[in-house]
Design a protein around this motif. Structure first.
Motif, mmCIF file in Angstrom:
data_model
loop_
_atom_site.group_PDB
_atom_site.id
_atom_site.type_symbol
_atom_site.label_atom_id
_atom_site.label_comp_id
_atom_site.label_asym_id
_atom_site.label_seq_id
_atom_site.Cartn_x
_atom_site.Cartn_y
_atom_site.Cartn_z
ATOM 1 N N ALA A 174 0.591 -1.736 0.487
ATOM 2 C CA ALA A 174 0.185 -0.295 -0.015
ATOM 3 C C ALA A 174 0.332 1.332 0.164
ATOM 4 C CB ALA A 174 -0.734 0.408 1.337
ATOM 5 N N ILE A 175 2.329 1.196 0.639
ATOM 6 C CA ILE A 175 3.050 2.525 0.854
ATOM 7 C C ILE A 175 3.182 2.777 -0.989
ATOM 8 C CG2 ILE A 175 5.026 3.013 1.915
ATOM 9 C CD1 ILE A 175 2.919 3.225 3.617
ATOM 10 N N GLU A 176 4.163 1.741 -0.887
ATOM 11 C CA GLU A 176 4.578 1.773 -2.824
ATOM 12 C C GLU A 176 3.591 2.098 -3.498
ATOM 13 O OE1 GLU A 176 7.760 -1.306 -3.647
ATOM 14 O OE2 GLU A 176 6.361 -2.511 -2.916
ATOM 15 N N GLU A 177 1.865 1.796 -3.421
ATOM 16 C CA GLU A 177 1.016 2.380 -4.305
ATOM 17 C C GLU A 177 1.024 3.744 -4.272
ATOM 18 O OE1 GLU A 177 -1.993 2.714 -6.905
ATOM 19 O OE2 GLU A 177 -0.431 1.146 -7.124
ATOM 20 N N ARG A 178 0.860 4.212 -2.926
ATOM 21 C CA ARG A 178 0.691 5.491 -2.655
ATOM 22 C C ARG A 178 1.941 6.205 -3.335
ATOM 23 N NH1 ARG A 178 -2.612 2.924 -0.369
ATOM 24 N NH2 ARG A 178 -4.705 4.108 0.595
ATOM 25 N N ILE A 179 3.402 5.581 -3.112
ATOM 26 C CA ILE A 179 4.477 6.238 -3.565
ATOM 27 C C ILE A 179 4.476 6.605 -5.649
ATOM 28 C CG2 ILE A 179 6.963 6.314 -3.713
ATOM 29 C CD1 ILE A 179 7.335 5.662 -0.992
ATOM 30 N N HIS A 180 3.896 4.981 -5.982
ATOM 31 C CA HIS A 180 4.292 5.346 -7.164
ATOM 32 C C HIS A 180 2.900 5.433 -7.775
ATOM 33 C CE1 HIS A 180 6.378 0.698 -6.862
ATOM 34 N NE2 HIS A 180 7.237 2.555 -6.849
ATOM 35 N N SER A 181 1.662 6.162 -7.198
ATOM 36 C CA SER A 181 0.858 6.769 -8.341
ATOM 37 C C SER A 181 0.909 8.575 -8.057
ATOM 38 C CB SER A 181 -0.920 6.648 -6.753
ATOM 39 O OG SER A 181 -0.705 7.630 -5.883
ATOM 40 N N GLY A 182 1.767 8.810 -7.119
ATOM 41 C CA GLY A 182 2.165 10.201 -7.038
ATOM 42 C C GLY A 182 1.692 11.027 -5.879
ATOM 43 N N ILE A 183 0.387 9.790 -5.215
ATOM 44 C CA ILE A 183 0.075 11.508 -3.824
ATOM 45 C C ILE A 183 1.126 11.595 -2.793
ATOM 46 C CG2 ILE A 183 -0.852 8.457 -3.126
ATOM 47 C CD1 ILE A 183 -2.832 12.200 -2.960
ATOM 48 N N ALA A 184 1.868 10.310 -3.095
ATOM 49 C CA ALA A 184 3.306 10.505 -1.461
ATOM 50 C C ALA A 184 3.908 12.165 -1.522
ATOM 51 C CB ALA A 184 3.554 9.359 -0.938
ATOM 52 N N PHE A 185 4.241 11.854 -3.336
ATOM 53 C CA PHE A 185 5.302 13.229 -3.773
ATOM 54 C C PHE A 185 4.025 14.735 -3.312
ATOM 55 C CE2 PHE A 185 7.358 10.247 -5.327
ATOM 56 C CZ PHE A 185 8.487 9.840 -5.687
ATOM 57 N N ALA A 186 2.962 14.664 -3.912
ATOM 58 C CA ALA A 186 2.283 15.462 -3.423
ATOM 59 C C ALA A 186 2.203 16.165 -2.856
ATOM 60 C CB ALA A 186 0.841 15.446 -4.021
ATOM 61 N N ARG A 187 1.883 15.421 -1.246
ATOM 62 C CA ARG A 187 1.644 15.539 -0.262
ATOM 63 C C ARG A 187 2.690 15.900 0.556
ATOM 64 N NH1 ARG A 187 -3.108 15.396 -1.678
ATOM 65 N NH2 ARG A 187 -4.704 13.544 -0.906
ATOM 66 N N LEU A 188 3.833 15.398 0.246
ATOM 67 C CA LEU A 188 5.426 16.008 0.964
ATOM 68 C C LEU A 188 5.641 17.831 0.036
ATOM 69 C CD1 LEU A 188 7.311 15.456 2.589
ATOM 70 C CD2 LEU A 188 9.008 14.303 0.542
ATOM 71 N N ALA A 189 5.335 17.786 -0.931
ATOM 72 C CA ALA A 189 5.137 18.853 -1.082
ATOM 73 C C ALA A 189 4.438 19.808 -1.235
ATOM 74 C CB ALA A 189 5.067 18.969 -3.347
ATOM 75 N N ALA A 190 3.151 19.172 -0.771
ATOM 76 C CA ALA A 190 2.800 19.980 -0.452
ATOM 77 C C ALA A 190 2.891 21.227 1.062
ATOM 78 C CB ALA A 190 1.028 20.258 0.331
ATOM 79 N N ASP A 191 3.633 20.013 2.534
ATOM 80 C CA ASP A 191 3.846 20.344 3.600
ATOM 81 C C ASP A 191 5.262 22.146 3.397
ATOM 82 O OD1 ASP A 191 2.499 18.375 4.233
ATOM 83 O OD2 ASP A 191 4.012 17.288 5.430
ATOM 84 N N TYR A 192 6.422 20.505 2.094
ATOM 85 C CA TYR A 192 7.294 21.897 2.194
ATOM 86 C C TYR A 192 7.172 23.279 1.516
ATOM 87 C CZ TYR A 192 10.685 18.348 2.624
ATOM 88 O OH TYR A 192 11.565 16.851 2.770
ATOM 89 N N GLN A 193 6.120 23.526 0.225
ATOM 90 C CA GLN A 193 5.707 24.393 0.024
ATOM 91 C C GLN A 193 4.921 25.286 0.802
ATOM 92 O OE1 GLN A 193 2.848 23.888 -3.669
ATOM 93 N NE2 GLN A 193 4.858 22.868 -4.003
#
Length: 243
Positions: A174-193
């Motif tokens: 499930a973790i891999e799926e959320r990374i591969h789908s891009g959602i984890a990247f999007a959430r992290l980008a939002a945190d940094y921004q």
């Protein structure tokens, strides 16, 4: 941040939930120290305080940070000495004697990405779970910090992250799926921004009262308690806090 609109109970009175946005970097020793204060807040206030964990980038490029910031203070050796001195001041934490000497994680970003995937996976169950009880996100986050600071393990590595998280019952697929789908990247980008927009100075940082109050660095429990109590006393956004 969301407005303080939910109602709960504390000391027998009906009042609004206090929301805290907590920014940290997983490789920051002060965030490691601060976990005991967060636990104390949860123990005292229970579900009347809601803490949203987000990330800021302090150790995004560790080699650049340490070789520049500690260039005239002993480099990695000096940083190692600093961390061991910090640990000596706080008996509730342990720091490995070889930290940053034996193991040098390249970045905190890979761990933050993994944790955003865990947080996304945990989001549905967290809606109905007690805020004061440790979520799987809380458990994995603390396990990562302990693995680095106490055990000197390289938590920037995917294999180390998976080993630790899987031991706590996390579904790695499930973790891999959320990374591969891009959602984890999007959430992290939002945190940094958002950390940049809120002018977060570093880790750890606590943001209260819809951004009106910020507590940064080695903040003691009594200061956190005072700010929370003040928001319970005057929860409306049109009232200024004197803390």
């Amino acid at each position: 941040m969301h407005g303080n609109t939910c109602l709960s109970t504390y000391s027998g009175n009906v009042m609004e939930v206090v929301e805290i946005t907590y920014f940290s970097d997983v490789l920051c020793v002060w965030a490691y120290v601060a976990q005991a204060r967060i636990d104390a807040v949860k123990e005292k206030f229970g579900d009347t305080v809601r803490i949203e964990h987000r990330f800021c980038s302090v150790f995004g490029d560790t080699a650049r940070k340490i070789t520049s910031t500690w260039k005239d203070k002993g480099g990695y050796d000096g940083f190692n000495s600093h961390l061991r001195q910090v640990a000596g001041r706080f008996p509730h934490i342990m720091v490995h004697s070889d930290i940053w000497l034996k193991t040098r994680p390249l970045t905190s970003a890979s761990t933050h990405l993994f944790m955003k995937a865990v947080q996304e996976e945990n989001r549905e169950s967290a809606v109905t779970a007690s805020q004061s009880a440790p979520s799987i996100f809380d458990q994995v986050m603390w396990a990562f910090r302990c693995a680095f600071f106490k055990e000197c393990r390289d938590i920037s590595r995917w294999d180390v992250q998976c080993e630790i998280a899987e031991s706590l019952g996390v579904d790695i697929g499930a973790i891999e799926e959320r990374i591969h789908s891009g959602i984890a990247f999007a959430r992290l980008a939002a945190d940094y921004q958002d950390a940049d927009k809120m002018r977060i100075e570093g880790s750890p940082s606590f943001v209260l009262n819809e951004g009106r109050q910020k507590l940064y660095g080695n903040v003691g429990f009594h200061l956190m308690d005072a700010n929370i109590q003040e928001l319970f006393r005057a929860p409306h956004t049109d009232e200024a806090s004197w803390c």
